[in-house]
Design a protein around this motif. Structure first.
Motif, PDB file in Angstrom:
ATOM      1  N   VAL A 270       0.808  -1.211   0.000  1.00 13.04           N
ATOM      2  CA  VAL A 270       0.000   0.000   0.000  1.00 13.04           C
ATOM      3  C   VAL A 270       0.850   1.273   0.000  1.00 13.04           C
ATOM      4  CG1 VAL A 270      -0.233   0.177   2.520  1.00 13.04           C
ATOM      5  CG2 VAL A 270      -2.050   1.053   1.042  1.00 13.04           C
ATOM      6  N   LYS A 271       2.056   1.236   0.608  1.00 19.44           N
ATOM      7  CA  LYS A 271       2.894   2.437   0.656  1.00 19.44           C
ATOM      8  C   LYS A 271       3.444   2.793  -0.718  1.00 19.44           C
ATOM      9  CE  LYS A 271       4.388   2.178   5.472  1.00 19.44           C
ATOM     10  NZ  LYS A 271       5.564   2.067   6.391  1.00 19.44           N
ATOM     11  N   THR A 272       3.729   1.780  -1.524  1.00 13.67           N
ATOM     12  CA  THR A 272       4.318   2.048  -2.839  1.00 13.67           C
ATOM     13  C   THR A 272       3.268   2.108  -3.941  1.00 13.67           C
ATOM     14  OG1 THR A 272       4.742  -0.325  -3.087  1.00 13.67           O
ATOM     15  CG2 THR A 272       6.523   1.024  -2.212  1.00 13.67           C
ATOM     16  N   THR A 273       2.255   1.272  -3.832  1.00  8.24           N
ATOM     17  CA  THR A 273       1.236   1.192  -4.886  1.00  8.24           C
ATOM     18  C   THR A 273       0.091   2.166  -4.662  1.00  8.24           C
ATOM     19  OG1 THR A 273       1.773  -1.154  -5.164  1.00  8.24           O
ATOM     20  CG2 THR A 273      -0.290  -0.383  -6.140  1.00  8.24           C
ATOM     21  N   GLY A 274      -0.279   2.365  -3.400  1.00  3.19           N
ATOM     22  CA  GLY A 274      -1.388   3.255  -3.078  1.00  3.19           C
ATOM     23  C   GLY A 274      -2.703   2.501  -2.958  1.00  3.19           C
ATOM     24  N   LYS A 275      -3.573   3.014  -2.108  1.00  4.15           N
ATOM     25  CA  LYS A 275      -4.858   2.362  -1.871  1.00  4.15           C
ATOM     26  C   LYS A 275      -5.739   2.380  -3.117  1.00  4.15           C
ATOM     27  CE  LYS A 275      -4.891   3.522   3.063  1.00  4.15           C
ATOM     28  NZ  LYS A 275      -3.680   4.361   3.070  1.00  4.15           N
ATOM     29  N   HIS A 276      -5.681   3.451  -3.895  1.00  6.40           N
ATOM     30  CA  HIS A 276      -6.559   3.569  -5.057  1.00  6.40           C
ATOM     31  C   HIS A 276      -6.265   2.497  -6.096  1.00  6.40           C
ATOM     32  CE1 HIS A 276      -7.951   5.636  -8.894  1.00  6.40           C
ATOM     33  NE2 HIS A 276      -9.038   5.469  -8.195  1.00  6.40           N
ATOM     34  N   ARG A 277      -5.014   2.302  -6.415  1.00  5.19           N
ATOM     35  CA  ARG A 277      -4.658   1.284  -7.410  1.00  5.19           C
ATOM     36  C   ARG A 277      -5.004  -0.119  -6.927  1.00  5.19           C
ATOM     37  NH1 ARG A 277       1.307   3.251  -9.648  1.00  5.19           N
ATOM     38  NH2 ARG A 277       0.580   5.159 -10.694  1.00  5.19           N
ATOM     39  N   TYR A 323      -9.139   3.122   3.583  1.00  8.12           N
ATOM     40  CA  TYR A 323      -9.410   4.192   2.621  1.00  8.12           C
ATOM     41  C   TYR A 323     -10.452   5.160   3.188  1.00  8.12           C
ATOM     42  CZ  TYR A 323      -8.935   5.763  -2.266  1.00  8.12           C
ATOM     43  OH  TYR A 323      -8.626   6.462  -3.400  1.00  8.12           O
ATOM     44  N   ASP A 326      -8.892   7.247   5.953  1.00  9.37           N
ATOM     45  CA  ASP A 326      -8.037   8.314   5.443  1.00  9.37           C
ATOM     46  C   ASP A 326      -8.848   9.488   4.913  1.00  9.37           C
ATOM     47  OD1 ASP A 326      -5.840   6.846   6.094  1.00  9.37           O
ATOM     48  OD2 ASP A 326      -5.345   6.239   4.052  1.00  9.37           O
ATOM     49  N   LYS A 385     -10.507   9.634  -6.081  1.00  6.39           N
ATOM     50  CA  LYS A 385      -9.143  10.138  -6.030  1.00  6.39           C
ATOM     51  C   LYS A 385      -8.379   9.465  -4.893  1.00  6.39           C
ATOM     52  CE  LYS A 385     -10.316  14.724  -7.825  1.00  6.39           C
ATOM     53  NZ  LYS A 385     -10.324  16.182  -7.539  1.00  6.39           N
ATOM     54  N   ASN A 386      -7.044   9.558  -4.969  1.00  6.57           N
ATOM     55  CA  ASN A 386      -6.223   9.040  -3.891  1.00  6.57           C
ATOM     56  C   ASN A 386      -6.499   9.829  -2.606  1.00  6.57           C
ATOM     57  OD1 ASN A 386      -4.546   6.850  -4.791  1.00  6.57           O
ATOM     58  ND2 ASN A 386      -3.538   8.322  -6.139  1.00  6.57           N
TER      59      ASN A 386
END
Length: 387
Positions: A270-277, A323, A326, A385-386
């Motif tokens: 999740v830190k590198t890819t992101g929750k949205h992806r 998500y 956040d 959105k992210n």
């Protein structure tokens, strides 16, 4: 706080999460069979039960979330929810009256089901206070839930089919009793810290945040698909495919087993890819799963397709809640409850759709509708959105 004490408390959170998952996994997989064969109601009334149960769950969990976020002791509230879950298990163990189950049983179940979001909210607050890695710890708790669902469904079908539903529900009640004792004696009460003025707070009822709305509806549709599958699959594989009832438990257990590495990997990425992806990936695999159920309705394919199901559910269950949190800073209980209420609202739609579709068209068409809903969920997630 000493490291040994911290480790003990985090281990207790994981154990309680596992036990609540076990108790839920004993009851949920066989509910449609219970209503069909023990209570002897039509498919439409089976779906209606899920709908009423979800409606009650939404109302009660929102009330409890607002109370706990503002002034309640979350640990005491969690303990109360556990007591209600015990009562619900006992009602289902000894009653076969549909009206009693859909009234008293549903009310107790609604309060009992609020235990999980309250547990996760308490865990997040404690992790924040102790400077623990929130994402990874939440993923570990979700993984314990999946482990519970590896063991729970096969045990549930084994107990129900070989020893009867009464014993199965009594076993669930015993697990809830043990969980309640752990909550009361070992989990901490976390003192609330006033929210800084410069940190925005999103109120759940406001719907002013476009991304919260889109995420809610995307999550709602994904859970609608999943719950339609959970309701219908045990009946579908026996009524139309001629397969043994116990296979349903194995399918659910296999998917849950594969969800564990998926959740842990998602927490790592999740830190590198992101929750949205990651959520987009989940929605895409959901489309492939339900499309596969349409194109390949036979036993071997059902087993293979559980990998797609595991990726689908593993990510949205582990990352979806974070998500929401956040996007709604300072409202951990309400954000967690909004996520769980997307599940409950999905159950409302799932109950109505599954019952109506089976009553008028049959089981196969349920998965055609699920595929269409999964596509819509994917399109909605593309617009979020992210955080």
């Amino acid at each position: 706080m000493p490291a040994r004490r911290l480790t003990f408390i985090f281990a207790t959170f994981l154990l309680v999460s596992f036990l609540i998952g076990i108790a839920g996994a004993l009851q949920a997989p066989t509910l449609s069979l219970f209503l069909t064969h023990e209570v002897q109601v039509r498919p439409l009334w089976v779906g209606m039960f899920y709908t009423v149960n979800a409606l009650a769950g939404i109302a009660i969990s929102f009330l409890l979330a607002n109370y706990s976020d503002k002034q309640g002791d979350r640990r005491k509230l969690l303990f109360l929810c556990m007591l209600m879950a015990i009562g619900n298990s006992l009602v289902f163990a000894f009653s076969r009256d549909y009206l009693l189950l859909i009234s008293v049983g549903v009310l107790l179940a609604a309060m009992g089901n609020a235990a999980m979001p309250q547990l996760f909210a308490l865990a997040r607050e404690y992790a924040d206070r102790s400077a623990h890695e929130v994402v990874m710890f939440s993923s570990m708790m979700r993984a314990t839930l999946s482990l519970a669902w590896v063991l729970g469904p096969p045990i549930s079908f084994m107990l129900a089919l070989n020893y009867g539903f009464t014993l199965m529900y009594l076993c669930a009640a015993a697990v809830f009793v043990f969980s309640a004792l752990l909550v009361w004696f070992f989990l901490p009460s976390v003192t609330r810290i006033p929210q800084p003025i410069d940190k925005p707070v999103v109120h759940v009822s406001a719907w002013k945040n476009r991304d919260v709305r889109l995420l809610f509806f995307a999550s709602l549709l994904m859970w609608t698909c999943n719950i339609m599958y959970i309701i219908d699959m045990p009946l579908y594989i026996t009524a139309e495919m001629g397969l043994p009832e116990g296979l349903a438990g194995l399918l659910m257990g296999a998917a849950a087993g594969m969800e564990i590495p998926v959740m842990l990997l998602a927490g790592y990425l999740v830190k590198t890819t992101g929750k949205h992806r990651l959520m987009l990936c989940a929605a895409a695999f959901g489309v492939l799963f339900y499309l596969g159920l349409i194109l390949f309705p036979f036993k071997a394919a059902l087993m293979v397709l559980q990998l797609f199901n595991a990726i689908f559910i593993g990510i949205i269950a582990g990352i979806g809640m974070l998500y929401f949190q956040d996007l709604m800073p300072g409202r951990a209980g309400s954000a967690t409850t909004l996520f769980t209420n997307s599940i409950s609202t999905g159950a409302i739609l799932a109950g109505m759709l599954q019952g109506a579709i089976v009553e008028n068209f049959g089981h196969y068409q349920v998965y055609c509708v699920a595929t269409g809903l999964a596509v819509v969920a994917l399109l909605l997630m593309m617009r979020v959105k992210n955080a």
